[in-house]
Write a protein that holds these residues in place. Structure first.
Motif, PDB file in Angstrom:
ATOM      1  N   GLY A 158       0.799  -1.218   0.000  1.00  0.00           N
ATOM      2  CA  GLY A 158       0.000   0.000   0.000  1.00  0.00           C
ATOM      3  C   GLY A 158       0.825   1.258   0.000  1.00  0.00           C
ATOM      4  O   GLY A 158       2.039   1.223  -0.212  1.00  0.00           O
ATOM      5  N   PHE A 159       0.144   2.346   0.254  1.00  0.00           N
ATOM      6  CA  PHE A 159       0.821   3.645   0.277  1.00  0.00           C
ATOM      7  C   PHE A 159       1.382   3.893   1.668  1.00  0.00           C
ATOM      8  O   PHE A 159       0.706   3.652   2.679  1.00  0.00           O
ATOM      9  CB  PHE A 159      -0.171   4.750  -0.099  1.00  0.00           C
ATOM     10  CG  PHE A 159      -0.617   4.654  -1.519  1.00  0.00           C
ATOM     11  CD1 PHE A 159       0.231   5.085  -2.540  1.00  0.00           C
ATOM     12  CD2 PHE A 159      -1.863   4.120  -1.849  1.00  0.00           C
ATOM     13  CE1 PHE A 159      -0.175   4.989  -3.865  1.00  0.00           C
ATOM     14  CE2 PHE A 159      -2.268   4.028  -3.157  1.00  0.00           C
ATOM     15  CZ  PHE A 159      -1.425   4.457  -4.178  1.00  0.00           C
ATOM     16  N   TYR A 160       2.601   4.425   1.661  1.00  0.00           N
ATOM     17  CA  TYR A 160       3.297   4.594   2.934  1.00  0.00           C
ATOM     18  C   TYR A 160       3.813   6.028   3.034  1.00  0.00           C
ATOM     19  O   TYR A 160       4.421   6.549   2.102  1.00  0.00           O
ATOM     20  CB  TYR A 160       4.470   3.600   2.976  1.00  0.00           C
ATOM     21  CG  TYR A 160       5.226   3.617   4.276  1.00  0.00           C
ATOM     22  CD1 TYR A 160       4.780   2.880   5.371  1.00  0.00           C
ATOM     23  CD2 TYR A 160       6.392   4.375   4.421  1.00  0.00           C
ATOM     24  CE1 TYR A 160       5.463   2.892   6.576  1.00  0.00           C
ATOM     25  CE2 TYR A 160       7.082   4.396   5.624  1.00  0.00           C
ATOM     26  CZ  TYR A 160       6.614   3.653   6.694  1.00  0.00           C
ATOM     27  OH  TYR A 160       7.299   3.672   7.879  1.00  0.00           O
ATOM     28  N   SER A 161       3.525   6.673   4.185  1.00  0.00           N
ATOM     29  CA  SER A 161       4.042   8.024   4.389  1.00  0.00           C
ATOM     30  C   SER A 161       5.393   7.928   5.092  1.00  0.00           C
ATOM     31  O   SER A 161       5.472   7.411   6.214  1.00  0.00           O
ATOM     32  CB  SER A 161       3.062   8.826   5.263  1.00  0.00           C
ATOM     33  OG  SER A 161       3.763   9.838   5.969  1.00  0.00           O
ATOM     34  N   VAL A 162       6.426   8.411   4.423  1.00  0.00           N
ATOM     35  CA  VAL A 162       7.774   8.301   4.988  1.00  0.00           C
ATOM     36  C   VAL A 162       7.876   9.237   6.201  1.00  0.00           C
ATOM     37  O   VAL A 162       8.421   8.860   7.239  1.00  0.00           O
ATOM     38  CB  VAL A 162       8.841   8.667   3.927  1.00  0.00           C
ATOM     39  CG1 VAL A 162      10.245   8.579   4.514  1.00  0.00           C
ATOM     40  CG2 VAL A 162       8.696   7.738   2.726  1.00  0.00           C
TER      41      VAL A 162
END
Ligand code: MSP
Length: 551
Positions: free
Chosen positions: A124-128
């Motif tokens: 999925g999408f991951y916020s660094v």
């Protein structure tokens, strides 16, 4: 042997200093614990700090110190505050304790061995920047991940999951059965419906890309590359536990739970004597942590329905209508308030101004007004004038000559009802309010009696009685009544205002600590009966208990 009354609080995050919300919860639990001791119960009160997790790791990194050192500093602040506020606990749960770690690892290993924990892949999408996977709920109105998330990338990550969803029906049935039995799982019970609705929503597939347990099972790990400040998974050293197994398990690890034994009967007696607990928590951590994850964890570990805890869920202290929180920058510092007004004033305000379960808005002005009205003008004034008059008119000695010796008069009938019917009604009211965990209401028993006593002083005007030889007996009866009421008031306020209760007993020269024998306690609810001060008792000198706060 009767079982111990076991009471716990949420353990506070050690990423920032304590605020008034933390103080309220610990004082509320302390007041309930003190009441149960007053009643004669064995009590075990556990509180502590939640020291692992991402926020702590980040805060420590920002300050350039190792996390151990960072949490040690904040933990000290909590301990010092509880000391200052007279929060008297029996054990301290600090989650970096090796004993806790061993217990958590033991639980995880057993659940893993029993197939209740499994590994799965997240894509999925991951916020660094925020170091978390995002879901569609995190998208803004334009359907995008906003700038607050920083750089967002596609990621794949393997993690461990605890099978939560398969216990959904059990939890619903359990919640209903407890309500039906008149022993609701959540108190006050107006939150039971809210919890039930949340449980109903468990299920469906785990939302793709989410590590926030949005739909079904609970993600319980983080790869060490992402988070190192946690308890290592015993079956995979590349991961640490995240985060509720670590935090919630404190309630059993610190009272001797042995994770290798799957039935309660096999647990050590120090554990069996205390469990189950009353968990005092704020409304924000009822769903999902304490109302869903915790009972399901216990159930999976082999706890039976009658071995489940009870949740006492309190409301929030707000400031200008908004929840106080460090991130919102609107916190009130309990340390500064205790330094300015004293611990007793703060305890009194926090307990009397909020109905358990509801929210309240913090107001320093109200703290001062409450204190001046109830403590300085009503109770403090009563103590001061009573002792002064006993010294002035009777050289410090009280006489318990019976009311029957008095002529019929308005004062006599007041004395009669207050020492009999009114007292009985007050005792029942006081106990009932504590049974319902409503100390703010219970406090009206001592306050009403103090107001009635002050009214008695005005009606009987002891300074006039002292001038008339024929009124000697009436004066004795009034002074005895005031001193005896003060003694009972001290017992009733002792859970909320322990120092002041000691102050009143000291000034009455009653049950002096140096004279207590063996296990005899200074305060006991059984002593809140009329007529315990003996004839000829000599009281001590008055010392102002609650000086008025001016300005
Ligand atoms: N560490 C978790 C709890 C783990 S319990 C196994 C946590 N910590 S916390 O520091 O954020 O909150 C600790 C307690 O303080 C919670 O019960 C929370 O509801 C309570 N309060 C935090 N802010 C509050 C107010 N403004 N008012 C009243 N209590 C609130 O959650």
């Amino acid at each position: 042997m009767p079982k111990t009354f076991f009471i716990t609080t949420a353990i506070d995050y050690t990423n920032s200093a304590p605020h008034i919300g933390h103080a309220y919860e610990k004082i509320l639990a302390d007041v309930i614990a003190r009441y149960r001791r007053l009643k004669g119960d064995n009590v075990f009160f556990l509180t502590g700090v939640d020291q692992h997790g991402q926020k702590v790791q980040q805060s420590a990194e920002r300050e350039g110190v190792p996390p151990e050192q960072f949490v040690a500093g904040i933990t000290e602040q909590f301990i010092a505050l509880w000391d200052k506020l007279d929060v008297r606990y029996d054990a301290w749960a600090a989650t970096i304790d090796p004993l806790h770690k061993t217990c958590v690892q033991g639980m995880l290993q057993r659940l893993f061995d029993e197939g209740k924990i499994y590994k799965d892949k997240q894509v999925g999408f991951y916020s660094v920047r925020q170091e978390q996977f995002l879901t569609d709920k995190d998208r803004n109105e334009a359907g995008e991940f906003g700038p607050e998330w920083g750089e967002v990338e596609q990621r794949e990550e393997e993690n461990y999951y605890f099978k939560l969803a398969e216990h959904k029906q059990w939890l619903l049935d359990f919640i209903d059965a407890r309500s039906k039995a008149g022993n609701p799982f959540v108190v006050p019970d107006f939150r039971v419906g809210e919890l039930r609705n949340a449980v109903e929503k468990i299920g469906g597939d785990r939302q793709s890309g989410s590590d926030r347990q949005s739909g079904s099972d609970l993600c319980i790990s983080r790869p060490k590359s992402r988070l190192s400040w946690g308890i290592e998974l015993p079956f995979d050293r590349d991961y640490v536990n995240y985060v509720w197994f670590d935090a919630l398990s404190n309630y059993i690890s610190f009272i001797g739970y042995d994770p290798s034994r799957s039935t309660i009967n096999e647990q050590p007696s120090i554990f069996r004597d205390k469990w189950p607990a009353l968990h005092v928590i704020g409304k924000d951590i009822m769903i999902p942590a304490h109302g869903i994850y915790w009972p399901i964890m216990l159930h999976a570990l082999g706890f039976k329905d009658d071995q489940m805890p009870t949740l006492l869920v309190h409301g929030w202290w707000n400031l200008g209508g908004a929840k106080m929180s460090k991130s919102a920058g609107n916190v009130v510092d309990p340390n500064a308030l205790a330094d300015k007004y004293g611990a007793e004033a703060l305890r009194y305000y926090l307990i009397s101004e909020i109905a358990t379960g509801s929210d309240a808005d913090f107001s320093e002005g109200l703290l001062v007004a409450d204190y001046n009205h109830a403590l300085a003008n009503t109770l403090g004034n009563l103590a001061n004038r009573t002792l002064n008059m006993i010294h002035r008119f009777r050289q410090g000695t009280i006489k318990s000559s019976g009311l029957m010796a008095l002529a019929e008069s308005e004062v006599r009938s007041h004395l009669q009802t207050w020492s009999d019917d009114e007292l009985k009604a007050g005792q029942t009211f006081y106990r009932d309010k504590f049974v319902d965990f409503r100390p703010s209401n219970a406090l009206s028993a001592p306050l009403a009696r103090a107001l009635a006593c002050n009214a008695l002083v005005e009606i009987s005007a002891p300074w006039n009685l002292a001038k008339d030889k024929r009124q000697e007996k009436l004066l004795d009866a009034v002074l005895y009544h005031l001193a005896e009421s003060l003694r009972i008031i001290a017992i009733w306020i002792s859970p909320v205002l322990p120092k002041s209760a000691h102050g009143i007993f000291d000034q009455l020269n009653w049950k002096m600590e140096s004279e207590l024998r063996g296990k005899e306690k200074r305060f006991s609810l059984a002593d809140a009966e009329w007529g315990k001060l003996p004839d000829g008792h000599v009281v001590g000198k008055p010392v102002p208990l609650f000086p008025r706060i001016e300005g």
